[in-house]
Design a protein around this motif. Structure first.
Motif, PDB file in Angstrom:
ATOM      1  N   TRP A   1       0.840  -1.192   0.000  1.00 40.92           N
ATOM      2  CA  TRP A   1       0.000   0.000   0.000  1.00 40.92           C
ATOM      3  C   TRP A   1       0.880   1.250   0.000  1.00 40.92           C
ATOM      4  CZ3 TRP A   1      -5.286  -0.695  -0.217  1.00 40.92           C
ATOM      5  CH2 TRP A   1      -5.756  -1.980   0.083  1.00 40.92           C
ATOM      6  N   THR A   2       0.496   2.229  -0.825  1.00 39.20           N
ATOM      7  CA  THR A   2       1.179   3.527  -0.844  1.00 39.20           C
ATOM      8  C   THR A   2       0.121   4.625  -0.807  1.00 39.20           C
ATOM      9  OG1 THR A   2       1.214   3.687  -3.267  1.00 39.20           O
ATOM     10  CG2 THR A   2       3.092   2.600  -2.201  1.00 39.20           C
ATOM     11  N   THR A   3       0.526   5.817  -0.391  1.00 38.91           N
ATOM     12  CA  THR A   3      -0.405   6.936  -0.341  1.00 38.91           C
ATOM     13  C   THR A   3       0.308   8.242  -0.690  1.00 38.91           C
ATOM     14  OG1 THR A   3      -1.967   8.159   1.051  1.00 38.91           O
ATOM     15  CG2 THR A   3      -0.012   7.249   2.135  1.00 38.91           C
ATOM     16  N   SER A   4      -0.458   9.163  -1.257  1.00 40.52           N
ATOM     17  CA  SER A   4       0.108  10.472  -1.626  1.00 40.52           C
ATOM     18  C   SER A   4       0.164  11.428  -0.442  1.00 40.52           C
ATOM     19  CB  SER A   4      -0.723  11.096  -2.747  1.00 40.52           C
ATOM     20  OG  SER A   4      -2.060  11.289  -2.320  1.00 40.52           O
TER      21      SER A   4
ATOM     22  N   PRO B   1       2.494  -0.798   5.672  1.00 40.19           N
ATOM     23  CA  PRO B   1       2.868  -0.663   4.262  1.00 40.19           C
ATOM     24  C   PRO B   1       2.444  -1.857   3.387  1.00 40.19           C
ATOM     25  CG  PRO B   1       4.765  -1.288   5.565  1.00 40.19           C
ATOM     26  CD  PRO B   1       3.659  -1.033   6.533  1.00 40.19           C
TER      27      PRO B   1
END
Length: 231
Positions: A180-183, A190
């Protein structure tokens, strides 16, 4: 004069009869030898190179080579019939003939459902064989969002996100790792691992208003994005 010829004529007639009978006997024997039938008998064995009761990914394509033999010798040009008995699979051909080595080939596409037993019936002459293959879950291929991909949440409120990992035909894949990544904002972890139903979970939180993108990633395979508006 006629009395002297009568016995002679009778003798000649008898000799001619014997000769004719002998000739007919000789001719008959020659005819029987020429027309004697030659039989090879039915085909007696059909086998495949694949091990029976093996496993393969659902919807995968398997090359099946069927060997037809008679008394241990390969039978060329033998007709071979293929039939999908269970598993809803597909065949490249329903019937074909063996090559010069006594081998007939077919491409067998297994059914889409994991854990299903696929059975292929092979028949040639009086020989028959059945091949069983258990379809199993394939490699992680797709990401299917379970929760909405567009979300509005108050500032500081955790948002639970869920996504399902499937193989190519759509079977859930357990034990797959999703990154998982987010801006912006923060994620609970993660990465997460799919459960028995193929679902991976993540938690997103932001204390600042704005629009953020959260991405679920299968490296080099698939990516799905969630849009989160925080207000």
């Amino acid at each position: 004069m006629q009395r002297r010829l009568t016995p002679f004529i009778a003798f000649i007639t008898f000799v001619a009869f014997i000769a004719t009978a002998g000739l007919a006997s000789c001719l008959g024997g020659s005819s029987n030898e020429v027309s004697a039938p030659t039989t090879t008998g039915p085909y007696s064995a059909v086998s495949t190179e694949l091990k029976d009761s093996t496993s393969a990914p659902a919807a995968s394509i398997i090359l099946v080579k069927a060997h037809v033999t008679h008394d241990g010798a390969a039978v060329p040009a033998a007709p071979v019939k293929f039939t999908v008995a269970t598993g809803h699979g597909l065949l490249s051909v329903d019937s074909t003939s063996t090559d010069t080595l006594g081998v007939a080939t077919v491409l067998w596409t297994l059914g889409d459902t994991a854990s299903e037993v696929n059975t292929l019936s092979i028949v040639s002459g009086d020989g028959a064989d059945s091949l069983h293959v258990v379809a199993v879950v394939g490699s992680p291929s797709y990401l299917i969002p379970i929760t909405a991909t567009t979300n509005d949440v108050p500032s500081g409120t955790p948002l639970a996100l869920q996504i399902r990992v499937t193989d190519r035909p759509g079977n859930p894949v357990p034990g797959a790792t999703v990154f998982w990544t987010t801006s912006g904002g923060t994620l609970g972890a993660p990465s997460s691992v799919t459960d028995a139903t193929g679902i991976a979970r993540a938690t997103f939180t932001s204390t600042q208003a704005g629009t953020y993108t959260v991405s679920a990633v299968l490296p080099e395979t698939a990516t799905r994005e969630f849009q989160v508006t925080v207000h």
